[in-house]
Design an enzyme around this catalytic site. Structure first.
Site, short mmCIF file in Angstrom:
data_model
loop_
_atom_site.label_atom_id
_atom_site.label_comp_id
_atom_site.label_asym_id
_atom_site.label_seq_id
_atom_site.Cartn_x
_atom_site.Cartn_y
_atom_site.Cartn_z
N GLY A 156 0.85 -1.20 0.00
CA GLY A 156 0.00 0.00 0.00
C GLY A 156 0.88 1.24 0.00
O GLY A 156 0.53 2.29 0.54
N GLY A 186 -0.19 4.77 -0.85
CA GLY A 186 -1.36 5.25 -0.12
C GLY A 186 -1.01 6.33 0.88
O GLY A 186 0.17 6.68 1.06
N GLN A 187 -2.05 6.83 1.56
CA GLN A 187 -1.83 7.98 2.45
C GLN A 187 -1.09 7.60 3.75
O GLN A 187 -0.28 8.39 4.23
CB GLN A 187 -3.10 8.77 2.71
CG GLN A 187 -4.29 7.98 3.22
CD GLN A 187 -5.27 8.85 4.00
OE1 GLN A 187 -5.09 10.06 4.09
NE2 GLN A 187 -6.29 8.24 4.58
N ARG A 197 -13.71 -0.03 2.43
CA ARG A 197 -15.15 -0.14 2.27
C ARG A 197 -15.66 1.06 1.45
O ARG A 197 -15.09 2.14 1.52
CB ARG A 197 -15.81 -0.08 3.65
CG ARG A 197 -17.11 -0.84 3.70
CD ARG A 197 -17.88 -0.55 4.94
NE ARG A 197 -17.27 -1.08 6.14
CZ ARG A 197 -17.93 -1.70 7.11
NH1 ARG A 197 -19.21 -1.90 7.00
NH2 ARG A 197 -17.32 -2.11 8.19
N HIS A 209 -9.66 -4.29 16.33
CA HIS A 209 -9.50 -2.90 15.91
C HIS A 209 -10.78 -2.51 15.16
O HIS A 209 -10.86 -2.60 13.93
CB HIS A 209 -8.27 -2.71 15.02
CG HIS A 209 -8.27 -1.35 14.37
ND1 HIS A 209 -8.09 -0.20 15.09
CD2 HIS A 209 -8.49 -0.95 13.09
CE1 HIS A 209 -8.19 0.85 14.27
NE2 HIS A 209 -8.43 0.41 13.06
N ASP A 240 -5.23 2.81 18.59
CA ASP A 240 -6.29 2.89 19.60
C ASP A 240 -5.68 3.20 20.98
O ASP A 240 -6.23 3.99 21.75
CB ASP A 240 -7.06 1.56 19.65
CG ASP A 240 -7.50 1.14 18.26
OD1 ASP A 240 -8.18 1.94 17.61
OD2 ASP A 240 -7.14 0.04 17.81
N ARG A 264 -19.37 -5.61 5.45
CA ARG A 264 -18.13 -6.07 6.09
C ARG A 264 -17.75 -7.47 5.57
O ARG A 264 -16.59 -7.78 5.38
CB ARG A 264 -18.37 -6.12 7.60
CG ARG A 264 -17.10 -6.21 8.41
CD ARG A 264 -17.40 -6.02 9.90
NE ARG A 264 -16.18 -6.15 10.67
CZ ARG A 264 -15.29 -5.20 10.87
NH1 ARG A 264 -15.48 -4.01 10.34
NH2 ARG A 264 -14.21 -5.40 11.59
P1 NAX Z 1 -5.14 4.32 0.87
O1 NAX Z 1 -6.35 3.93 0.11
O2 NAX Z 1 -4.66 5.73 0.83
O3 NAX Z 1 -3.92 3.39 0.44
C1 NAX Z 1 -4.04 2.01 0.32
C2 NAX Z 1 -3.11 1.59 -0.79
O4 NAX Z 1 -3.07 0.18 -0.81
C3 NAX Z 1 -3.57 2.07 -2.18
O5 NAX Z 1 -2.52 2.84 -2.78
C4 NAX Z 1 -3.82 0.77 -2.93
O6 NAX Z 1 -3.46 0.85 -4.30
C5 NAX Z 1 -2.91 -0.19 -2.16
N1 NAX Z 1 -3.25 -1.60 -2.31
C6 NAX Z 1 -4.47 -2.17 -2.43
N2 NAX Z 1 -4.35 -3.50 -2.60
C7 NAX Z 1 -3.04 -3.77 -2.56
C8 NAX Z 1 -2.29 -4.96 -2.68
N3 NAX Z 1 -2.88 -6.13 -2.90
N4 NAX Z 1 -0.94 -4.89 -2.60
C9 NAX Z 1 -0.32 -3.71 -2.41
N5 NAX Z 1 -0.98 -2.54 -2.31
C10 NAX Z 1 -2.32 -2.58 -2.37
O7 NAX Z 1 -5.43 3.84 2.38
P2 NAX Z 1 -4.68 4.28 3.71
O8 NAX Z 1 -5.34 5.46 4.27
O9 NAX Z 1 -3.22 4.31 3.48
O10 NAX Z 1 -5.10 3.06 4.66
C11 NAX Z 1 -4.62 1.76 4.44
C12 NAX Z 1 -5.35 0.76 5.33
O11 NAX Z 1 -5.14 1.05 6.70
C13 NAX Z 1 -6.88 0.76 5.15
O12 NAX Z 1 -7.34 -0.55 5.09
C14 NAX Z 1 -7.36 1.44 6.41
O13 NAX Z 1 -8.70 1.05 6.73
C15 NAX Z 1 -6.37 0.92 7.41
N6 NAX Z 1 -6.26 1.60 8.68
C16 NAX Z 1 -5.94 0.86 9.77
C17 NAX Z 1 -5.77 1.40 11.02
C18 NAX Z 1 -5.41 0.57 12.19
O14 NAX Z 1 -5.32 1.12 13.30
N7 NAX Z 1 -5.21 -0.76 12.09
C19 NAX Z 1 -5.99 2.86 11.23
C20 NAX Z 1 -5.88 3.66 9.99
C21 NAX Z 1 -6.49 3.03 8.77
O15 NAX Z 1 -7.88 3.23 8.80
#
Ligand code: NAX
Length: 328
Positions: free
Chosen positions: A7, A10-11, A88, A188, A160, A100
């Site tokens: 990822g 991503g952000q 989602r 989480h 968290d 979900r």
């Molecule tokens: P983004 O949508 O900005 O970035 C995710 C990136 O993952 C995208 O660039 C996408 O192209 C890439 N991606 C998708 N499938 C992939 C794969 N098979 N292999 C490699 N890359 C892949 O999301 P972002 O804000 O960076 O969040 C990433 C994840 O963290 C989300 O699932 C989000 O829900 C989760 N979070 C988890 C948290 C936690 O405490 N455990 C908190 C923050 C966040 O909500």
């Protein structure tokens, strides 16, 4: 040190990768080989990020590599930070992902593949932190598909815990560093349970210092459980900078010994401690010896209130497990 981040365009990764390149995160002073993984459609965006990382001229970094294939990326990896997943609400293969259960199935596919690759190709002492949601159950899927008992799989609950520390420090007017033994149990998700009954602030029990159960139950708990939604509402995007900080803090917590009298937070495979059924990934208070050994701290005493909240979040994890039973 070979560090894999999925990822990567991503952000969260945009903040996380620079944090990981700071000095002192990893115990070893070996230079880092970064292996950044994305889906093919995001490789151009990833190349832009790589240019910025090059321009940062980190003295900790040896090489920066990009991949659109997990197998090549994880070969001999020391750490895998699995951030990439499908959120989602997105339209995936022509269908909007609302439920979900759909999210669990789609991300389950990703974590099945990544688990197999890590289990067979990464180092035997590789540590894996799953950030991508639903993090606990993605970790469960990855762990089973890796099928490598020497590797350490975790899901992130540090964010968290940091959120809970921040709220507690405001309530008790103390510094976050004065807070010890704050643990987040369970999933989480909005069912998680951040416990204050075992938390120590400046040598004294935090729950007794607060002396107001209704604040704990009606203000503190919902605040932490719904903080993610509060950020989305305010920012128009999910937590990124704080999530990146928490992921980096988790790596640091595993790489170095836990400070005396304290715990750190992550979800690991339950062994039945605290009546959380064995076989699910749950948040626990943990100890690291700084040499790769992580263990559950078992001396927390839980009230009936705490036990009832932990039962709710554990049940949710069992339900999620049931939804992905064909993947594990
Ligand atoms: P983004 O949508 O900005 O970035 C995710 C990136 O993952 C995208 O660039 C996408 O192209 C890439 N991606 C998708 N499938 C992939 C794969 N098979 N292999 C490699 N890359 C892949 O999301 P972002 O804000 O960076 O969040 C990433 C994840 O963290 C989300 O699932 C989000 O829900 C989760 N979070 C988890 C948290 C936690 O405490 N455990 C908190 C923050 C966040 O909500």
């Amino acid at each position: 040190m070979k560090i894999v981040v999925t990822g990567a365009a991503g952000q969260i990764a945009y903040s996380l990768v620079p944090f990981l390149c700071e000095r002192g995160i990893f115990k070893s002073e070996e230079k880092i080989d970064l292996h950044l993984v994305e889906i093919p459609a995001a490789m151009e965006r990833l190349d832009g990020f790589v240019k910025e990382l090059e321009d940062s001229a980190y003295s900790t970094v040896n090489s920066i590599n990009t991949h659109d294939n997990i197998d090549a990326a994880v070969e001999n990896a020391d750490w895998c930070l699995l951030v990439g997943s499908i959120p989602r609400g997105i339209v995936f293969q022509g269908k909007e992902i609302k439920e979900r259960s759909d999210l669990l199935q789609i991300n389950g596919g990703i974590f099945t593949e990544q688990g197999k690759a890590i289990g067979s190709k990464a180092k035997d002492n590789c540590k894996v932190l799953v950030v991508g949601n639903p993090a606990n159950t993605n970790a469960l899927i990855g762990y089973h598909n890796a099928n490598n008992a020497n590797q350490s799989w975790m899901a992130m609950t540090m964010l968290d815990a940091l959120r809970a520390k921040a709220q507690l420090s405001m309530k008790l007017d103390c510094h976050v560093d004065d807070i010890y033994r704050l643990a987040v149990f369970g999933n989480h998700s909005p069912t998680m349970f951040p416990d204050l009954e075992n938390t120590i602030v400046n040598g004294q029990n935090a729950y007794e210092q607060i002396n107001d159960h209704s604040w704990v139950e009606d203000k503190f708990l919902p605040k932490i459980q719904k903080r993610g939604a509060e950020i989305i509402e305010a920012r128009g995007a999910s937590s990124a900078s704080s999530a990146a900080r928490a992921a980096c803090d988790t790596v640091k917590a595993v790489e170095h010994p836990t400070r005396s009298g304290d715990v750190f937070n992550a979800a690991i495979m339950s062994d039945g401690s605290y009546d959380i059924p064995a076989g699910i990934f749950s948040g626990f208070p943990l100890l690291s010896d700084g040499n790769g050994k992580i263990e559950i701290v078992r001396d927390f005493s839980l009230s009936e209130f705490a036990k009832s909240k932990i039962a709710i979040t554990a049940n949710e994890l069992l339900e999620e497990k049931d939804l992905v039973k064909d993947l594990i």
